[in-house]
Design a protein around this motif. Structure first.
Motif, PDB file in Angstrom:
ATOM      1  N   PHE A   1       0.438  -0.827   0.109  1.00  0.00           N
ATOM      2  CA  PHE A   1       0.184   0.089   0.217  1.00  0.00           C
ATOM      3  C   PHE A   1       1.190   1.210   0.100  1.00  0.00           C
ATOM      4  O   PHE A   1       2.428   0.850   0.233  1.00  0.00           O
ATOM      5  N   ALA A   2       0.382   2.495  -0.264  1.00  0.00           N
ATOM      6  CA  ALA A   2       1.659   3.646  -0.490  1.00  0.00           C
ATOM      7  C   ALA A   2       0.390   4.765   0.294  1.00  0.00           C
ATOM      8  O   ALA A   2      -1.417   4.947   0.801  1.00  0.00           O
ATOM      9  N   SER A   3       0.861   5.860   0.907  1.00  0.00           N
ATOM     10  CA  SER A   3       0.665   6.689   1.300  1.00  0.00           C
ATOM     11  C   SER A   3      -0.496   6.063   3.215  1.00  0.00           C
ATOM     12  O   SER A   3       0.005   4.940   3.445  1.00  0.00           O
ATOM     13  N   ARG A   4      -1.366   6.592   3.547  1.00  0.00           N
ATOM     14  CA  ARG A   4      -1.672   6.385   4.825  1.00  0.00           C
ATOM     15  C   ARG A   4      -2.892   5.635   5.052  1.00  0.00           C
ATOM     16  O   ARG A   4      -3.833   6.037   4.092  1.00  0.00           O
ATOM     17  N   ILE A   5      -2.955   4.826   5.508  1.00  0.00           N
ATOM     18  CA  ILE A   5      -4.222   4.030   6.988  1.00  0.00           C
ATOM     19  C   ILE A   5      -4.123   4.394   7.516  1.00  0.00           C
ATOM     20  O   ILE A   5      -3.358   4.200   8.561  1.00  0.00           O
ATOM     21  N   PRO A   6      -5.694   4.725   7.661  1.00  0.00           N
ATOM     22  CA  PRO A   6      -5.670   5.640   9.457  1.00  0.00           C
ATOM     23  C   PRO A   6      -5.648   4.755  10.356  1.00  0.00           C
ATOM     24  O   PRO A   6      -6.363   3.502  10.051  1.00  0.00           O
ATOM     25  N   ASP A   7      -4.784   4.583  11.377  1.00  0.00           N
ATOM     26  CA  ASP A   7      -4.747   4.127  12.848  1.00  0.00           C
ATOM     27  C   ASP A   7      -4.272   2.826  12.566  1.00  0.00           C
ATOM     28  O   ASP A   7      -4.546   1.804  13.164  1.00  0.00           O
ATOM     29  N   GLY A   8      -3.726   2.435  11.242  1.00  0.00           N
ATOM     30  CA  GLY A   8      -3.245   1.412  10.585  1.00  0.00           C
ATOM     31  C   GLY A   8      -4.518  -0.186  10.244  1.00  0.00           C
ATOM     32  O   GLY A   8      -4.535  -0.325  10.602  1.00  0.00           O
TER      33      GLY A   8
ATOM     34  N   SER B   1      -6.724   3.475  -0.162  1.00  0.00           N
ATOM     35  CA  SER B   1      -7.479   1.909  -0.550  1.00  0.00           C
ATOM     36  C   SER B   1      -8.145   1.082  -0.208  1.00  0.00           C
ATOM     37  O   SER B   1      -8.926   0.589  -0.971  1.00  0.00           O
ATOM     38  N   PHE B   2      -6.900   0.416   0.876  1.00  0.00           N
ATOM     39  CA  PHE B   2      -7.689  -0.317   1.703  1.00  0.00           C
ATOM     40  C   PHE B   2      -8.475  -0.511   2.063  1.00  0.00           C
ATOM     41  O   PHE B   2      -9.555  -1.989   2.415  1.00  0.00           O
TER      42      PHE B   2
ATOM     43  N   LEU C   1      -0.326   7.611  14.180  1.00  0.00           N
ATOM     44  CA  LEU C   1      -1.595   7.848  13.483  1.00  0.00           C
ATOM     45  C   LEU C   1      -1.941   6.952  13.258  1.00  0.00           C
ATOM     46  O   LEU C   1      -2.574   6.049  12.738  1.00  0.00           O
ATOM     47  N   ASN C   2      -1.425   6.004  11.890  1.00  0.00           N
ATOM     48  CA  ASN C   2      -1.446   5.737  10.790  1.00  0.00           C
ATOM     49  C   ASN C   2      -0.518   4.841  10.754  1.00  0.00           C
ATOM     50  O   ASN C   2       1.259   4.616  10.849  1.00  0.00           O
ATOM     51  N   ALA C   3      -0.093   3.741   9.556  1.00  0.00           N
ATOM     52  CA  ALA C   3       0.345   3.178   9.171  1.00  0.00           C
ATOM     53  C   ALA C   3       0.724   3.906   7.273  1.00  0.00           C
ATOM     54  O   ALA C   3      -0.150   4.000   6.691  1.00  0.00           O
ATOM     55  N   ILE C   4       1.865   3.667   7.067  1.00  0.00           N
ATOM     56  CA  ILE C   4       2.378   4.474   6.010  1.00  0.00           C
ATOM     57  C   ILE C   4       3.538   3.697   4.847  1.00  0.00           C
ATOM     58  O   ILE C   4       4.469   3.102   5.786  1.00  0.00           O
ATOM     59  N   HIS C   5       3.083   3.948   3.544  1.00  0.00           N
ATOM     60  CA  HIS C   5       4.228   3.361   2.898  1.00  0.00           C
ATOM     61  C   HIS C   5       4.516   1.990   2.635  1.00  0.00           C
ATOM     62  O   HIS C   5       5.452   1.962   2.185  1.00  0.00           O
ATOM     63  N   GLY C   6       3.481   0.908   3.242  1.00  0.00           N
ATOM     64  CA  GLY C   6       3.625  -0.554   2.714  1.00  0.00           C
ATOM     65  C   GLY C   6       4.816  -0.742   3.920  1.00  0.00           C
ATOM     66  O   GLY C   6       5.555  -0.608   4.908  1.00  0.00           O
TER      67      GLY C   6
END
Length: 315
Positions: free
Chosen positions: A75-82, A290-291, A101-106
Motif C-alpha cells: 500500500f502507499a500513503s496512509r491507512i488511518p490508525d493502521g 484504498s485498502f 497515527l497511521n500506517a504509511i507507505h507499505g
C-alpha cells in the motif's frame, strides 16, 4: 555494446549501476534498502541532469524517513490508525508514521531486495529485483513483489512493477513510487508543472480522503508560491498519462509518464517540501487509503498478477 551493469560500494552499502557509456546516462540501485533508485542521470543535448534528490551519504540514506525514491507496496500513503477491512475481516497494521497515527507507505521500505536478472543488450540494459512478503503482521498474505529498472539508448528510463499472489487467498495490493525530482540547481519556484487531472481528492485533518472536487490549473502553471500535498485522479483519455516538470531557463522538461486504465496508475500525488528545492511526483495505482475505500485497489486471486510501468524522459 554501450551498456554495462556493474556493482560498487557506497559506504557499507552495495549498489548496482546501469550505465550507458555512449550518453553517460545512469541508474544507481541499492538492493538492500528496499531496491531504491539512489541516482538517476539523463542527458539532454550537452547537459547531463541528475534528476533525483536523495540523501547524499550512506548513513543519511539508511536513516531517511522521507521515503526518498522508495517503492511503496502493498500500500502507499496512509491507512488511518493502521486499520483496514478486507473481504469482511478486520486487520491491524503497525502504525509506523511519525506520531504513530497511521500506517504509511507499505511493507517493503528498507527491506532487502534480491537480484533476479540482469540484461545487457545493444539498445537497453535492465536490472530486475524482488522482495517476498510472507504474511507479516497485519497483512496475512503471501506476495512476490518484483521491480524492473531499464535504461534505453533513446534516453528513456522505465520502472515496471509486478505483484503476484502466491498465497491461497485473495489479497489487496496497491503500488506507488515516491521520487523527489530536481532539475539542475534551480529551486522549485522557477519551474512550471502540467498536472494531467481535473479532479482532486479532498482530505480530512489526517490526510485521509473524504471526497473529490473539481481541479482547475493552467497547463503548465508556474510553481512559484504554490504548495501541494495532494492526490489527483488522472485523466484516462488514453492508456498513458504524462505529468510535465518544466524549466524554461534550462530549456528542459521532465516527463513522468504513467500507464492508466483498469488496474494501472490512475492516481497521482504531488508534494512540494518546505525547503522548495525539489518536488515529489508520485504515480499511484490506488487512492490514499484504498485498502478501506477500495478506490483503485487491485484484488488479486491466488496466482494472479498486477503490473504497470512508469516512464521518465527529458525533452
Amino acid at each position: 555494446m554501450p551498456f554495462e551493469i556493474f556493482k560498487q560500494q557506497f559506504g557499507e552499502l552495495s549498489e548496482y549501476v546501469i550505465h550507458d557509456t555512449a550518453t553517460e546516462n545512469r541508474c544507481v540501485v541499492v538492493p538492500e534498502l528496499g531496491g531504491i533508485v539512489r541516482q538517476l542521470s539523463l542527458r539532454k543535448h550537452l547537459t547531463l541532469f541528475s534528476i533525483l534528490k536523495t540523501p547524499p551519504t550512506p548513513q543519511t540514506l539508511i536513516d531517511d524517513t522521507k521515503s526518498a525514491g522508495e517503492l511503496l507496496f502493498p500500500f502507499a500513503s496512509r491507512i488511518p490508525d493502521g486499520k483496514y477491512t478486507f473481504l469482511g475481516k478486520e486487520y491491524q497494521l503497525s502504525k509506523n508514521e511519525a506520531g504513530e497515527l497511521n500506517a504509511i507507505h507499505g511493507l517493503v521500505r528498507k527491506q532487502q531486495f534480491h537480484i533476479e536478472e540482469q540484461e545487457v543488450e545493444a539498445d537497453y540494459a535492465s536490472l530486475s529485483l524482488s522482495c517476498g512478503i510472507d504474511q507479516p503482521e497485519g497483512y496475512p498474505f503471501k506476495v512476490h513483489f518484483r521491480v524492473k529498472y531499464t535504461l534505453f539508448a533513446d534516453g528513456r528510463f522505465t520502472l515496471n512493477y509486478q505483484a503476484r499472489n502466491e498465497g491461497s487467498d485473495a489479497c489487496p495490493v496497491m503500488f506507488g513510487w515516491h521520487p523527489y525530482f530536481v532539475l539542475g540547481n534551480e529551486m522549485l519556484d522557477a519551474w512550471k508543472i502540467s498536472i494531467p487531472s481535473t479532479e482532486i481528492v479532498t482530505f480530512d485533518y489526517n490526510q485521509i480522503p473524504i471526497g473529490k472536487a473539481p481541479f482547475h490549473l493552467d497547463r503548465p502553471a508556474l510553481l512559484h508560491q504554490k504548495a501541494f500535498d495532494n492526490c489527483f485522479i488522472v485523466e484516462q483519455i488514453s492508456g498513458k498519462v504524462v505529468t510535465q516538470l518544466i524549466s524554461e531557463n534550462q530549456h528542459v522538461t521532465l516527463n513522468v509518464e504513467q500507464e492508466a486504465g483498469k488496474g494501472k496508475f490512475n492516481y497521482l500525488v504531488i508534494y512540494t517540501p518546505p525547503a522548495r528545492d525539489c518536488i515529489a511526483i508520485e504515480p499511484l495505482t490506488g487512492n490514499v487509503d484504498s485498502f478501506n475505500s477500495g478506490d483503485g485497489l487491485n484484488i488479486l486471486a491466488p496466482g494472479n498478477t498486477a503490473e504497470g510501468t512508469i516512464t521518465l524522459s527529458l525533452t
